[in-house]
Design a protein around this motif. Sequence first.
Motif, PDB file in Angstrom:
ATOM      1  N   LEU A  97       0.847  -1.186   0.000  1.00 27.56           N
ATOM      2  CA  LEU A  97       0.000   0.000   0.000  1.00 27.56           C
ATOM      3  C   LEU A  97       0.888   1.244   0.000  1.00 27.56           C
ATOM      4  O   LEU A  97       1.908   1.279   0.703  1.00 27.56           O
ATOM      5  CB  LEU A  97      -0.893   0.020   1.246  1.00 27.56           C
ATOM      6  N   ALA A  98       0.494   2.240  -0.734  1.00 31.86           N
ATOM      7  CA  ALA A  98       1.184   3.528  -0.714  1.00 31.86           C
ATOM      8  C   ALA A  98       0.903   4.207   0.624  1.00 31.86           C
ATOM      9  O   ALA A  98      -0.059   3.859   1.325  1.00 31.86           O
ATOM     10  CB  ALA A  98       0.697   4.411  -1.867  1.00 31.86           C
ATOM     11  N   GLU A  99       1.719   5.184   0.989  1.00 29.37           N
ATOM     12  CA  GLU A  99       1.552   5.849   2.281  1.00 29.37           C
ATOM     13  C   GLU A  99       0.156   6.435   2.454  1.00 29.37           C
ATOM     14  O   GLU A  99      -0.462   6.285   3.512  1.00 29.37           O
ATOM     15  CB  GLU A  99       2.608   6.942   2.462  1.00 29.37           C
ATOM     16  N   ASP A 100      -0.376   7.083   1.409  1.00 29.00           N
ATOM     17  CA  ASP A 100      -1.712   7.659   1.541  1.00 29.00           C
ATOM     18  C   ASP A 100      -2.782   6.571   1.704  1.00 29.00           C
ATOM     19  O   ASP A 100      -3.769   6.761   2.416  1.00 29.00           O
ATOM     20  CB  ASP A 100      -2.036   8.595   0.376  1.00 29.00           C
ATOM     21  N   LEU A 115      -9.737  -8.393   7.945  1.00 25.98           N
ATOM     22  CA  LEU A 115      -9.955  -9.594   7.153  1.00 25.98           C
ATOM     23  C   LEU A 115     -11.350  -9.527   6.560  1.00 25.98           C
ATOM     24  O   LEU A 115     -12.339  -9.457   7.292  1.00 25.98           O
ATOM     25  CB  LEU A 115      -9.815 -10.838   8.037  1.00 25.98           C
ATOM     26  N   ASN A 116     -11.427  -9.530   5.246  1.00 25.62           N
ATOM     27  CA  ASN A 116     -12.708  -9.552   4.538  1.00 25.62           C
ATOM     28  C   ASN A 116     -12.763 -10.829   3.727  1.00 25.62           C
ATOM     29  O   ASN A 116     -11.878 -11.099   2.933  1.00 25.62           O
ATOM     30  CB  ASN A 116     -12.837  -8.363   3.579  1.00 25.62           C
ATOM     31  N   GLY A 153     -12.697 -18.823   3.802  1.00 27.75           N
ATOM     32  CA  GLY A 153     -13.126 -18.443   2.464  1.00 27.75           C
ATOM     33  C   GLY A 153     -12.144 -17.551   1.736  1.00 27.75           C
ATOM     34  O   GLY A 153     -11.196 -17.025   2.304  1.00 27.75           O
ATOM     35  N   ASP A 154     -12.370 -17.433   0.451  1.00 28.88           N
ATOM     36  CA  ASP A 154     -11.621 -16.482  -0.349  1.00 28.88           C
ATOM     37  C   ASP A 154     -11.904 -15.096   0.188  1.00 28.88           C
ATOM     38  O   ASP A 154     -12.940 -14.836   0.766  1.00 28.88           O
ATOM     39  CB  ASP A 154     -12.051 -16.537  -1.824  1.00 28.88           C
ATOM     40  N   GLY A 155     -11.000 -14.207  -0.025  1.00 25.34           N
ATOM     41  CA  GLY A 155     -11.214 -12.856   0.447  1.00 25.34           C
ATOM     42  C   GLY A 155      -9.940 -12.052   0.386  1.00 25.34           C
ATOM     43  O   GLY A 155      -9.051 -12.328  -0.416  1.00 25.34           O
ATOM     44  N   GLU A 156      -9.877 -11.082   1.266  1.00 29.17           N
ATOM     45  CA  GLU A 156      -8.757 -10.153   1.268  1.00 29.17           C
ATOM     46  C   GLU A 156      -8.398  -9.824   2.714  1.00 29.17           C
ATOM     47  O   GLU A 156      -9.274  -9.693   3.563  1.00 29.17           O
ATOM     48  CB  GLU A 156      -9.179  -8.887   0.526  1.00 29.17           C
ATOM     49  N   ALA A 157      -7.119  -9.701   2.969  1.00 31.41           N
ATOM     50  CA  ALA A 157      -6.643  -9.256   4.276  1.00 31.41           C
ATOM     51  C   ALA A 157      -5.756  -8.042   4.051  1.00 31.41           C
ATOM     52  O   ALA A 157      -5.064  -7.950   3.034  1.00 31.41           O
ATOM     53  CB  ALA A 157      -5.868 -10.360   4.974  1.00 31.41           C
ATOM     54  N   ARG A 214       0.189  -3.684   3.579  1.00 28.06           N
ATOM     55  CA  ARG A 214       0.071  -4.749   2.592  1.00 28.06           C
ATOM     56  C   ARG A 214      -1.393  -5.155   2.472  1.00 28.06           C
ATOM     57  O   ARG A 214      -2.137  -5.128   3.435  1.00 28.06           O
ATOM     58  CB  ARG A 214       0.858  -5.995   3.010  1.00 28.06           C
ATOM     59  N   ARG A 215      -1.751  -5.567   1.271  1.00 25.26           N
ATOM     60  CA  ARG A 215      -3.072  -6.155   1.019  1.00 25.26           C
ATOM     61  C   ARG A 215      -2.809  -7.534   0.416  1.00 25.26           C
ATOM     62  O   ARG A 215      -2.005  -7.669  -0.511  1.00 25.26           O
ATOM     63  CB  ARG A 215      -3.866  -5.288   0.054  1.00 25.26           C
ATOM     64  N   PHE A 216      -3.467  -8.533   0.963  1.00 24.80           N
ATOM     65  CA  PHE A 216      -3.252  -9.915   0.557  1.00 24.80           C
ATOM     66  C   PHE A 216      -4.531 -10.485  -0.036  1.00 24.80           C
ATOM     67  O   PHE A 216      -5.589 -10.368   0.574  1.00 24.80           O
ATOM     68  CB  PHE A 216      -2.873 -10.781   1.771  1.00 24.80           C
TER      69      PHE A 216
END
Length: 150
Positions: A14-17, A79-80, A86-90, A137-139
């Motif tokens: 992730l960028a700082e903003d 955690l989504n 399940g599949d998703g995003e953290a 970070r986005r995973f």
Amino acid sequence: MPDFQADHDVINALAEDECWAFLAQHAFGRLAYTLVGEAQIVPINYVSDAGAIFFRTAEGSKLLGVTMNSDVAFEVDDLNGSGRFGDGEASSVIVRGRAEVLEGAEKARAEQLPLRPWVPTEKHTIVRITMTEITGRRFQLSKPWRHMQP
């Protein structure tokens, strides 16, 4: 060996903003500090404002720790997904910085922030963490059993 890499990146910085926007969307994280040479980590509610993290505390080990050694780390994650596996995003953002107890005019300004204890306790001390480094970070997550060999 199974190919865990999808058609897109599974870990994105992730960028700082973006990190600050993520922090602004949340209000609960973990503060890491040292006290008498031992690492400590505690949950806190917080508010981010003007490139800093603010939290309230009372007398105790957390206040003693940040007073004795102002070098701290602060982490928020999310955690989504579609259920436990399940599949998703953290997402995770870590702020490293220096903690300082606010007094006088700085404390009066911080009193205007939407920062109140979540439990009915007296927490009159306001601490500001001034950032020295921020990373995020986005995973992209996938169901782990899809990759298991029978």
